[in-house]
Every structure is written in C-alpha cells, then in structure tokens.
Write an enzyme that holds these catalytic residues in place. Structure first.
Site, PDB file in Angstrom:
ATOM      1  CE  LYS A   1      -3.344  -3.006   0.475  1.00 53.56           C
ATOM      2  NZ  LYS A   1      -2.870  -4.081  -0.167  1.00 53.56           N
TER       3      LYS A   1
HETATM    4  C1  LIG Z   1      -8.896  -4.854  -1.912  1.00 50.96           C
HETATM    5  C2  LIG Z   1      -8.284  -5.443  -0.492  1.00 50.96           C
HETATM    6  N1  LIG Z   1      -8.946  -5.903   0.328  1.00 50.96           N
HETATM    7  C3  LIG Z   1      -8.426  -6.379   1.668  1.00 50.96           C
HETATM    8  C4  LIG Z   1      -6.809  -6.684   1.756  1.00 50.96           C
HETATM    9  C5  LIG Z   1      -6.469  -7.209   3.073  1.00 50.96           C
HETATM   10  O1  LIG Z   1      -5.510  -6.144   3.403  1.00 50.96           O
HETATM   11  P1  LIG Z   1      -4.457  -6.781   4.625  1.00 50.96           P
HETATM   12  O2  LIG Z   1      -3.337  -7.292   4.049  1.00 50.96           O
HETATM   13  O3  LIG Z   1      -3.873  -5.648   5.643  1.00 50.96           O
HETATM   14  O4  LIG Z   1      -5.187  -7.796   5.632  1.00 50.96           O
HETATM   15  C6  LIG Z   1      -6.051  -6.234   0.704  1.00 50.96           C
HETATM   16  C7  LIG Z   1      -4.715  -6.568   0.749  1.00 50.96           C
HETATM   17  O5  LIG Z   1      -4.095  -6.595  -0.241  1.00 50.96           O
HETATM   18  C8  LIG Z   1      -6.801  -5.643  -0.561  1.00 50.96           C
HETATM   19  O6  LIG Z   1      -6.265  -5.149  -1.515  1.00 50.96           O
END
Ligand SMILES: Cc1ncc(COP(=O)(O)O)c(C=O)c1O
Length: 367
Positions: free
Chosen positions: A170
C-alpha cells in the site's frame, strides 16, 4: 521507509509501551483528521478491520453480503468468518470496481450489507450505491485507498464503516496494519471493544485513573486484533508522507497515461470526473485481440528486461475455494475473468527514478 521511521521506533522501545498505546492513539487521531471522519481505530490489518466491521453491523450466519468478484480474497473471506454468504457481483472494466448496474439482480431478502472495494486506489461510487440501495449497510474496502476521495469526501467517510490496509504493497505502510473509520459513535464503540477481547473499560476507570481492583467488563466475545505501538509510531511518520507520495504517483501515472496512448493494445486506468485516485497501483489491461503476445508472455518479456510486474489482483470466484464452495464458473463474471487474465500492474513507486519510468515506457513501446 527511512531514517524517520527508524527513529520513530525509539519512543515505544525506550518507553516500554509496545502494544496499543499512545502512538496508536496519535496515529488514529491523525488518520481521522486526514480522512475527515469522527472515529479511527487501528487494528492488526485490513482483513481484521473488515471482519470487525461486519460483526459491528450485526452480520450473522445465513446473511448475504455483496462483494465484487475481482478483489483480494479477504473481501470474501471475512464474510465467511461470520458464517454468512459472499454474493459476487461483476465489475466494470473501466474502473475495476463493482458494476452498480449489476447489483440489483443479486439483492435478496437475506442481503444485509455490501462491501464495495476502492480497488487500486480509485473509489467505488458509494453515493450512487447509497441512493440505489438505501437499506444496505455499506463497508468500504479501502485497503488500497488511503488518501483517495470522491467529490471531495475522503475514502473511509463515504459508507457506514471504512477499512484500510498498511501492508507494504500500500502507499503507506506499518509492515502489517489496518484502520477502521466511521462517523457513527455506537459502531465505533463496539469495534473498539471487539478489537480488544471484547473488553469495556468503565467511565470510572477512564476518568478517575487506575483503580487496581477494577477489571474491565466483558459483554461480548471479542478478538485480539490490536495494533502495536511500534506500528503506530511508524504509521504517524508514514501518514505524514501520504500526500507527497500520492502527488508523486499521480505525476507518474499521468506520464504513463500520456506515453502509453500510442500502445493501442494496452489501456491505462481512467479517472472519472470528481474522483481523486490514490494510485496504490497502476493497473493496465491488455487487449489480446490486437496485442503482439499474450498477457503472460508480455509480463515475461518485461521481466527479462528487468521490469517487474504483477497481475492487478485475482477474480475471487475463480479461486478453487470459492469456485468449489458455490459451483462458480469463470464466465459467470466475465469482466472479473477478463481482469484476472489480462491486467498488468506496472511499477509505480516513490523510489523509482525518472530513468526507470522512461525505460519502462520505451520497453513497452518496443514490444
Ligand atoms: C482490496 C483489498 N482488501 C483487503 C486486503 C487485505 O488487507 P491486509 O493485507 O491488510 O489484511 C487487501 C490487501 O491486499 C486488498 O487489496
């Protein structure tokens, strides 16, 4: 990440306060201010944020929750964590976000909520979803959308609850990490307890200082989804760089858009009027009907020339687990299938140089 993040870690290490504490609080307050929301609650990642958002909205076994078919798998997984059913809706290939015209056909008496995803940093059109489906609770999956906005309203304040990720892919990162946002006090209070084992600290404890004989009350089954103060300290520094990062990425996104116009087989992302793109990723789409090679061969050529790319993300209905669970075929969601098979995320990062970007566009043109 650099010297500032490194130095920020001193405070929690030397104070000894390493789990959710003053640095997490500071990060939350800054995040809430930047995203114009009343409440921001830091958690261990965006997946746990999404899980808590569903629980706070009362999603129960047997309920249905609408999710786009093209997203990271956790958008659907969290619905299963609640023993509810993720119901997929196809995407719009112009934005890679949920196709609002296709939502109505999937809404049933069991549909309680929808999780529109602000994929790659472009907000889903939440005002339009709200207008068309006023009875559905809206959880923004803003994993990729820190700093994004729609008509001047930042992501995180468009729906009932917003969820963000600070995973290293991110724009700003805390290693792992997530944030919940809401303008609803009651939802904020429930999520605050749920992330911390379900513990509620009494007003008396809050206002009159430590009283060693009082333990928190527990009125619900909660989770340990807390963020550490090490991450909070890093988040404070990273958040301070967010707007600079987005501005730089925006500049290079425009460079790609202009330079790659002549490459007819590759379409670059469009930003509709009123949308501020956060540019977590710059995701292009290959038209294999006119491209000189298939998508994967193009990615291999780029890699051989030292350029690392990835598919945008995956179509969740095509993953074994969901294809088997709900007997889904790739062609059930044709746009998600196309995005799964034909997207290429081009390199976009604040540590890349002018020469790096020029080399990438020249290499693509040479193909
Ligand atoms: C669209 C989306 N939702 C949820 C997530 C999950 O995030 P995290 O890795 O912080 O759990 C991601 C992570 O890549 C994502 O791109």
């Amino acid at each position: 990440m650099g010297q500032e993040e490194w130095e920020a870690l001193r405070d929690p290490i030397f104070s000894g306060w390493v789990t959710q504490g003053p640095k997490v609080k500071e990060f939350e307050q800054l995040f809430a201010k930047r995203h114009s929301v009343e409440y921001a609650l830091a958690v261990s990642n965006c997946t746990t944020a999404l899980h808590l958002a569903l629980l706070a909205l009362g999603i129960e076994p047997g309920d249905e929750v609408i999710v786009p078919a093209f997203t990271w798998v956790s958008t659907a997984n969290v619905v299963r964590y609640c023993f509810a059913k993720p119901v997929f809706v196809d995407i719009d290939l112009n934005t890679f976000n949920i196709d609002i015209e296709k939502i109505a056909e999937k809404v049933t008496a069991k549909t309680k909520a929808i999780i529109p995803v602000h994929l790659f940093g472009l907000c889903a059109d939440i005002p339009a979803i709200k207008e068309r489906f006023p009875n559905l609770k809206i959880i923004e999956d803003g994993a990729c959308a820190a700093g994004s906005a729609l008509n001047g309203v930042p992501a995180g304040g468009l729906g009932d609850i917003g969820c963000f990720s600070f995973h290293p892919r991110k724009s700003v990162t805390t290693g792992e990490g997530g944030m919940l946002t809401t303008n609803d006090k009651a939802l904020g209070e429930v999520m605050d307890k749920l992330r911390n084992h379900g513990a509620s600290i009494s007003e008396e404890q809050r206002h009159h200082g430590p009283q060693p004989y009082i333990l928190p009350a527990f009125e619900m089954v909660g989770y340990n989804y807390r963020m550490t103060d090490l991450q909070g300290a890093m988040g404070v520094v990273q958040l301070g760089k967010l707007d600079k990062f987005i501005d730089e990425r925006d500049k290079w996104a425009r460079f790609y858009q202009d330079e790659l116009k002549e490459v007819k087989w590759l379409s670059t992302p469009k930003v509709p009027d009123g949308f501020k793109h956060g540019w977590q990723s710059f995701v292009t789409l290959v038209d294999e009907n006119i491209a000189p090679y298939k998508r994967n061969a193009i990615m291999q050529i780029l890699l051989d020339k030292g350029i690392s790319t990835r598919p945008g993300t995956h179509a969740v209905h095509m993953l074994d687990v969901y294809a088997k669970m709900y007997s889904l075929k790739p062609e059930d969601y044709p746009n998600a299938e196309a995005a799964n098979n034909f997207t290429i995320a081009l390199p976009l990062h604040n540590r890349m140089s002018v020469e790096d970007y020029a080399y990438i566009v020249e290499t693509i043109k040479s193909i």
